[in-house]
Design a protein around this motif. Structure first.
Motif, short mmCIF file in Angstrom:
data_model
loop_
_atom_site.label_atom_id
_atom_site.label_comp_id
_atom_site.label_asym_id
_atom_site.label_seq_id
_atom_site.Cartn_x
_atom_site.Cartn_y
_atom_site.Cartn_z
N ASN A 1 2.85 6.79 -6.78
CA ASN A 1 1.92 7.80 -7.31
C ASN A 1 2.24 9.20 -6.83
OD1 ASN A 1 0.42 5.95 -8.75
ND2 ASN A 1 -0.84 5.44 -6.95
N ARG A 2 2.93 9.28 -5.69
CA ARG A 2 3.23 10.60 -5.11
C ARG A 2 4.71 10.68 -4.73
NH1 ARG A 2 -0.53 11.59 -0.24
NH2 ARG A 2 0.50 13.61 -0.34
N GLU B 1 1.41 4.07 -2.99
CA GLU B 1 1.20 5.49 -2.70
C GLU B 1 2.45 6.30 -3.09
OE1 GLU B 1 0.72 6.62 1.38
OE2 GLU B 1 -0.43 8.41 0.85
N LYS C 1 0.84 -1.20 0.00
CA LYS C 1 0.00 0.00 0.00
C LYS C 1 0.88 1.26 0.00
CE LYS C 1 -3.79 2.01 2.53
NZ LYS C 1 -4.09 2.29 3.91
N ALA C 2 1.91 1.23 0.86
CA ALA C 2 2.82 2.39 0.96
C ALA C 2 3.61 2.56 -0.34
CB ALA C 2 3.77 2.19 2.14
#
Ligand SMILES: Cc1cc2nc3c(=O)[nH]c(=O)nc-3n(C[C@H](O)[C@H](O)[C@H](O)COP(=O)(O)O)c2cc1C
Length: 235
Positions: A77-78, A74, A70-71
């Motif tokens: 994407n960022r 993220e 999940k991290a």
């Protein structure tokens, strides 16, 4: 040690390679214990034995994979979040120089070539990077930590222990992938492990039975000839 035993040792060392696709086949806990028992014969400065190992399987393994994937997604994407995911120690140099950069590139593109990932195909690259945090489907993750008080020498000791684990695993028909990639997510890893505050993550190993049919496992890396990295001095 007789010649046959020498060959067995050499075979275990030379047949080890990083496996990046594992079968969905559990590893007997006793085998893991045996591997760690043998591996703990690794030397360490003044026999400090600075390693601590977390063997993560089952639901805990799934929780680890879920949280770190999940991290990673993220982060992909960022990119502005990069500063939040710094390693505690720099495994690689900040500025790469020759000949290491060429070897690193050869390794990366060799692997991507096998997987048919072209330069610029960010989506496929991100998917492959994510495979690290899925443990390449290995059922077992080993996380090596060290007490923060210990110096750089302790990391050398732990590296020797890690190599022993990989060789002892190989001798038992198991395969491994050492993974520094997890170090970027050390906060999450240590939280899932419920590790005490004074521990630092050093490295992870994915452990399991290799998938013999996955092309990624045919990737065998080159080595320099002895004469290229050795200086023989005699007088
Ligand atoms: C400390 C350490 C960390 C590594 N981290 C990763 C990693 O995060 N992901 C990965 O796919 N391979 C990782 N590798 C594997 C290397 O890419 C691999 O050892 C190298 O290319 C030589 O190939 P071989 O292990 O197949 O002989 C790591 C290796 C070491 C020694």
């Amino acid at each position: 040690m007789n010649l046959q035993q020498v060959h067995h040792v050499d075979d275990a060392i030379t047949s080890r390679h990083s496996v990046r696709a594992f079968l969905n086949k559990a590893v007997e806990p006793q085998i893991i214990k045996d591997i760690l028992t043998v591996a703990s014969r690794a030397p360490s400065g003044t026999n400090t034995q600075p390693w601590k190992v977390y063997v993560v399987t089952g639901k805990k393994r799934d929780e680890m994979v879920e949280r770190v994937c999940k991290a990673q997604i993220e982060l992909a994407n960022r990119p502005e979040l990069t500063s939040q995911y710094q390693e505690t120690f720099a495994y690689y140099p900040e500025t790469w120089i020759s000949p290491f950069i060429e070897r690193r590139r050869e390794n990366g593109w060799g692997l991507y070539g096998l997987l048919n990932i072209q330069k610029g195909d960010k989506e496929k690259m991100a998917r492959q990077q994510l495979r690290n945090f899925q443990l390449f489907d290995a059922p077992v993750a080993l996380y090596f930590t060290v007490n923060k008080v210990m110096g750089i020498g302790a990391k050398m000791d732990i590296a020797m222990m890690i190599q022993n684990v990989m060789i002892a695993a190989k001798a038992r028909g198991l395969d491994t992938c050492p993974q520094a990639a997890w170090n970027h997510f050390h906060r999450i890893v240590l939280d899932v492990l419920n590790a005490p505050e004074d521990e630092e993550l050093v490295c992870a190993i994915a452990l399991g039975y290799a998938d013999p049919n996955d092309i990624i496992n045919t990737f065998i890396t080159p080595r320099l000839a002895v004469e290229e990295f050795t200086v023989f001095l005699n007088e």
